[in-house]
Design a protein around this motif. Structure first.
Motif, PDB file in Angstrom:
ATOM      1  N   MET A   1       0.850  -1.212   0.000  1.00 20.20           N
ATOM      2  CA  MET A   1       0.000   0.000   0.000  1.00 20.20           C
ATOM      3  C   MET A   1       0.876   1.250   0.000  1.00 20.20           C
ATOM      4  SD  MET A   1      -2.360   1.625   2.861  1.00 20.20           S
ATOM      5  CE  MET A   1      -3.460   0.286   3.349  1.00 20.20           C
ATOM      6  N   LYS A   2       0.404   2.216  -0.770  1.00 16.17           N
ATOM      7  CA  LYS A   2       1.183   3.454  -0.869  1.00 16.17           C
ATOM      8  C   LYS A   2       0.743   4.430   0.231  1.00 16.17           C
ATOM      9  CE  LYS A   2       3.705   5.619  -4.397  1.00 16.17           C
ATOM     10  NZ  LYS A   2       3.027   6.776  -4.993  1.00 16.17           N
ATOM     11  N   VAL A   3       1.688   5.023   0.880  1.00 13.58           N
ATOM     12  CA  VAL A   3       1.350   6.001   1.902  1.00 13.58           C
ATOM     13  C   VAL A   3       2.160   7.269   1.690  1.00 13.58           C
ATOM     14  CG1 VAL A   3       0.687   4.334   3.669  1.00 13.58           C
ATOM     15  CG2 VAL A   3       3.062   5.033   3.454  1.00 13.58           C
ATOM     16  N   SER A   4       1.630   8.345   2.166  1.00 15.18           N
ATOM     17  CA  SER A   4       2.338   9.615   2.014  1.00 15.18           C
ATOM     18  C   SER A   4       3.547   9.649   2.954  1.00 15.18           C
ATOM     19  CB  SER A   4       1.400  10.768   2.322  1.00 15.18           C
ATOM     20  OG  SER A   4       1.135  10.800   3.706  1.00 15.18           O
ATOM     21  N   PRO A   5       4.546  10.442   2.642  1.00 13.50           N
ATOM     22  CA  PRO A   5       5.713  10.565   3.515  1.00 13.50           C
ATOM     23  C   PRO A   5       5.293  10.998   4.917  1.00 13.50           C
ATOM     24  CG  PRO A   5       5.958  11.934   1.539  1.00 13.50           C
ATOM     25  CD  PRO A   5       4.617  11.300   1.469  1.00 13.50           C
ATOM     26  N   THR A   6       4.242  11.790   4.983  1.00 14.34           N
ATOM     27  CA  THR A   6       3.748  12.273   6.263  1.00 14.34           C
ATOM     28  C   THR A   6       3.342  11.114   7.162  1.00 14.34           C
ATOM     29  OG1 THR A   6       2.674  13.888   4.855  1.00 14.34           O
ATOM     30  CG2 THR A   6       2.366  14.125   7.207  1.00 14.34           C
ATOM     31  N   THR A   7       2.711  10.113   6.571  1.00 14.70           N
ATOM     32  CA  THR A   7       2.233   8.979   7.345  1.00 14.70           C
ATOM     33  C   THR A   7       3.382   8.262   8.048  1.00 14.70           C
ATOM     34  OG1 THR A   7       0.545   8.721   5.659  1.00 14.70           O
ATOM     35  CG2 THR A   7       0.765   6.952   7.249  1.00 14.70           C
ATOM     36  N   ASP A   8       4.529   8.227   7.393  1.00 18.22           N
ATOM     37  CA  ASP A   8       5.663   7.538   7.985  1.00 18.22           C
ATOM     38  C   ASP A   8       6.159   8.234   9.241  1.00 18.22           C
ATOM     39  OD1 ASP A   8       5.663   5.563   6.083  1.00 18.22           O
ATOM     40  OD2 ASP A   8       7.003   6.664   4.750  1.00 18.22           O
ATOM     41  N   GLU A   9       6.056   9.551   9.248  1.00 17.79           N
ATOM     42  CA  GLU A   9       6.564  10.293  10.408  1.00 17.79           C
ATOM     43  C   GLU A   9       5.560  10.325  11.549  1.00 17.79           C
ATOM     44  OE1 GLU A   9       7.114  14.205   9.090  1.00 17.79           O
ATOM     45  OE2 GLU A   9       8.240  13.677   7.272  1.00 17.79           O
ATOM     46  N   LEU A  10       4.328  10.066  11.225  1.00 18.23           N
ATOM     47  CA  LEU A  10       3.255  10.234  12.193  1.00 18.23           C
ATOM     48  C   LEU A  10       3.477   9.483  13.500  1.00 18.23           C
ATOM     49  CD1 LEU A  10       0.801  11.808  12.660  1.00 18.23           C
ATOM     50  CD2 LEU A  10      -0.505  10.216  11.259  1.00 18.23           C
ATOM     51  N   PRO A  11       3.889   8.215  13.439  1.00 20.77           N
ATOM     52  CA  PRO A  11       4.120   7.511  14.700  1.00 20.77           C
ATOM     53  C   PRO A  11       5.090   8.262  15.606  1.00 20.77           C
ATOM     54  CG  PRO A  11       4.214   5.984  12.872  1.00 20.77           C
ATOM     55  CD  PRO A  11       4.094   7.349  12.270  1.00 20.77           C
ATOM     56  N   PHE A  12       6.147   8.795  15.027  1.00 22.62           N
ATOM     57  CA  PHE A  12       7.124   9.513  15.833  1.00 22.62           C
ATOM     58  C   PHE A  12       6.542  10.795  16.396  1.00 22.62           C
ATOM     59  CE2 PHE A  12       9.479   7.065  12.653  1.00 22.62           C
ATOM     60  CZ  PHE A  12      10.215   6.254  13.497  1.00 22.62           C
ATOM     61  N   LEU A  13       5.729  11.441  15.607  1.00 27.25           N
ATOM     62  CA  LEU A  13       5.113  12.684  16.075  1.00 27.25           C
ATOM     63  C   LEU A  13       4.190  12.434  17.255  1.00 27.25           C
ATOM     64  CD1 LEU A  13       4.313  14.538  12.739  1.00 27.25           C
ATOM     65  CD2 LEU A  13       5.948  15.207  14.512  1.00 27.25           C
ATOM     66  N   VAL A  14       3.413  11.374  17.180  1.00 27.39           N
ATOM     67  CA  VAL A  14       2.502  11.059  18.286  1.00 27.39           C
ATOM     68  C   VAL A  14       3.299  10.789  19.557  1.00 27.39           C
ATOM     69  CG1 VAL A  14       0.808   9.413  19.158  1.00 27.39           C
ATOM     70  CG2 VAL A  14       0.699  10.159  16.780  1.00 27.39           C
ATOM     71  N   LEU A  15       4.358  10.004  19.420  1.00 32.11           N
ATOM     72  CA  LEU A  15       5.210   9.705  20.567  1.00 32.11           C
ATOM     73  C   LEU A  15       5.847  10.965  21.138  1.00 32.11           C
ATOM     74  CD1 LEU A  15       5.994   6.843  21.740  1.00 32.11           C
ATOM     75  CD2 LEU A  15       4.917   6.775  19.494  1.00 32.11           C
ATOM     76  N   ALA A  16       6.394  11.764  20.252  1.00 27.67           N
ATOM     77  CA  ALA A  16       7.081  12.977  20.693  1.00 27.67           C
ATOM     78  C   ALA A  16       6.115  13.943  21.363  1.00 27.67           C
ATOM     79  CB  ALA A  16       7.778  13.643  19.510  1.00 27.67           C
ATOM     80  N   ALA A  17       4.898  14.032  20.824  1.00 29.07           N
ATOM     81  CA  ALA A  17       3.899  14.921  21.410  1.00 29.07           C
ATOM     82  C   ALA A  17       3.557  14.471  22.832  1.00 29.07           C
ATOM     83  CB  ALA A  17       2.641  14.948  20.542  1.00 29.07           C
ATOM     84  N   ALA A  18       3.390  13.168  23.012  1.00 29.77           N
ATOM     85  CA  ALA A  18       3.085  12.639  24.337  1.00 29.77           C
ATOM     86  C   ALA A  18       4.228  12.945  25.305  1.00 29.77           C
ATOM     87  CB  ALA A  18       2.837  11.135  24.269  1.00 29.77           C
ATOM     88  N   ASN A  19       5.458  12.763  24.846  1.00 31.88           N
ATOM     89  CA  ASN A  19       6.610  13.073  25.687  1.00 31.88           C
ATOM     90  C   ASN A  19       6.644  14.534  26.068  1.00 31.88           C
ATOM     91  OD1 ASN A  19       7.704  10.559  25.841  1.00 31.88           O
ATOM     92  ND2 ASN A  19       9.030  10.820  24.062  1.00 31.88           N
ATOM     93  N   ALA A  20       6.435  15.383  25.093  1.00 31.14           N
ATOM     94  CA  ALA A  20       6.490  16.817  25.341  1.00 31.14           C
ATOM     95  C   ALA A  20       5.464  17.207  26.397  1.00 31.14           C
ATOM     96  CB  ALA A  20       6.244  17.585  24.045  1.00 31.14           C
ATOM     97  N   LEU A  21       4.308  16.602  26.304  1.00 31.82           N
ATOM     98  CA  LEU A  21       3.229  16.891  27.240  1.00 31.82           C
ATOM     99  C   LEU A  21       3.616  16.499  28.659  1.00 31.82           C
ATOM    100  CD1 LEU A  21       0.491  18.097  26.996  1.00 31.82           C
ATOM    101  CD2 LEU A  21      -0.446  15.843  26.487  1.00 31.82           C
ATOM    102  N   VAL A  22       4.085  15.258  28.813  1.00 30.50           N
ATOM    103  CA  VAL A  22       4.458  14.784  30.141  1.00 30.50           C
ATOM    104  C   VAL A  22       5.607  15.595  30.705  1.00 30.50           C
ATOM    105  CG1 VAL A  22       5.385  12.844  31.447  1.00 30.50           C
ATOM    106  CG2 VAL A  22       3.638  12.454  29.727  1.00 30.50           C
ATOM    107  N   GLU A  23       6.586  15.897  29.877  1.00 31.91           N
ATOM    108  CA  GLU A  23       7.730  16.668  30.350  1.00 31.91           C
ATOM    109  C   GLU A  23       7.294  18.062  30.787  1.00 31.91           C
ATOM    110  OE1 GLU A  23      10.769  16.561  27.322  1.00 31.91           O
ATOM    111  OE2 GLU A  23      10.850  14.373  27.498  1.00 31.91           O
TER     112      GLU A  23
END
Lengths: 149, 149
Positions: B1-23
């Motif tokens: 399946m073809k996905v946009s480049p954005t989709t590939d980064e999304l997992p990292f963004l979700v993780l980073a956002a959660a970290n930023a929030l907790v920190e």
DNA sequence: CCCTTTCGTCAACTAAATTGACTATATAGT
DNA sequence: ACTATATAGTCAATTTAGTTGACGAAAGGG
């Protein structure tokens, strides 16, 4: 300041989404036979992909001490996911590189992560993903991917 | 399946956002003088707020064993954030309730979390927050807030 | 009443990090 | 070139936050 009820729940949603994502990847990896890998290893693979890196760089990426990173490399090397090689430019340093097995695992994990968000994306209106990516990048700032808690 | 480049980064963004929030919350709490509280305690406060709960219920909420939850309560009781009281309906059970100090800390943490997302929300177009909340709730499923890794 | 289950805690152990000490190599100053 | 200092990695001991196992006290169902 007045905030919507939605705003109050948002912190929990972000946390829960991150958890769901990691659990999904972890479950997919276990199902694919990688029962000896934890999420922390996956975060290491992210940094090791490509040309590899030194123990110190890995430690920075993971947000742990060099000693902890060194132990992680020990573990991964014992299970044949990575190999230590002498660093070309610095006699003190160790270049940690992924093995074939390590690259295969990295591909599997990356695929699992992409799958998880793809399933999610397909449940959303088209174009929403790009919005979310942008919005999350604002919240994320320069935080790493590794939880410190 | 073809996905946009954005989709590939999304997992990292979700993780980073959660970290930023907790920190962000953790940093605000430390700044307010709560240097003896870790994120895990904050997750406990969420469940304890209101009428309190039993050790077992707390363990379920945190995704740990009853023994671990019992130790956490020990710790919080020693620091006067919670108190153990006999359970009105069940002689075996212990009702853990927040003390005044515990309620103050809970308010501070809650405020810090709301502040963090408020700052974020003000950088986004109006109405975007509601979209994100909905979208994240789809990804989150029924995952808890407590990371198991 | 037993018999079994559930709630909480005590104890011992484990996993994953930490701090501190040390060797080997690199780099800067004179 | 020589010494002094800083850096990369590892070894060892310790700390921390969890686990599993065993138990006593209270609840609840034949």
């Amino acid at each position: 300041m007045k905030v919507s009820p939605t705003t109050d729940e948002l912190p929990f949603l972000v946390l829960a989404a991150a958890n769901a994502l990691v659990e999904s990847v972890q479950s997919a990896m276990a199902h694919a036979g990688y029962t000896d890998l934890r999420p922390a290893h996956g975060f290491a693979f992210v940094r090791l992909a490509g040309a590899g890196c030194t123990v110190g760089q890995l430690a920075d990426h993971l947000g742990v001490t060099k000693q902890a990173a060194s132990k992680l490399v020990d573990e991964l090397a014992r299970q044949d996911y990575v190999a230590r090689s002498p660093h070309p430019d610095d006699g003190r340093a160790v270049l940690v590189v992924l093995s074939d097995k390590g690259r295969a695992a990295t591909r599997a994990a990356s695929q699992a992560a992409t799958d998880a968000v793809s399933v999610w994306a397909s449940a959303l209106e088209p174009g929403r993903i790009e919005q979310i990516s942008y919005d999350l990048s604002l919240l994320a700032g320069n935080s790493g991917v590794r939880p410190t808690w």
